[in-house]
Write an enzyme that holds these catalytic residues in place. Sequence first.
Site, PDB file in Angstrom:
ATOM      1  CD  GLU A  36      -3.039  -0.838   0.055  1.00 36.33           C
ATOM      2  OE1 GLU A  36      -3.195   0.294  -0.471  1.00 36.33           O
ATOM      3  OE2 GLU A  36      -3.685  -1.833  -0.314  1.00 36.33           O
ATOM      4  CB  CYS A  45      -5.375   4.249  -5.565  1.00 34.21           C
ATOM      5  SG  CYS A  45      -7.023   3.604  -5.918  1.00 34.21           S
TER       6      CYS A  45
END
Length: 160
Positions: A36, A45
């Site tokens: 992450e 993202c």
Amino acid sequence: MNTGVVQKPPKYEKMEHGENNMKTSQEGISLIKKFEGLRLESYLCSANVLTIGYGHTEGVKEGMTITQDMADEMLEKDLELFEGYVEDNVTVPLTQCQFDALVAWTFNLGVGNLRSSTMLKVLNEGKYELVPSEMRRWNKAGGKTLEGLIRRRKAESLLF
């Protein structure tokens, strides 16, 4: 060849559906943090979702900033949520590594993808040996195969 080492069968923590009190181990948390990454400012993202901290998406606003402590708290709360998703949907016994891999996978892909996946279907049929290859199939974001997801799925499947 006899090496003198007796291989023990894996320890299964989960006795019956719904009785699991497993928590993600430090190894599982490290895997999630590694893939992450940590971002203290909100960003889009690869799936075009506003994200902050260690992959946290709930309530994130454009231009939002947080501290390291806030990121750690968000991750802790997110892990509890995703641990619950795994517990609620997996009906077979799991080892700690299997649990960690499934939490990491679900953390990245979401509970909807877990519930609809062939991976969950074969796992709940007790076909543990098929799970790693099913995990690795989920390597796309926005319809594109991503190297980072290939690496993540490989790590999760190896942990499993």
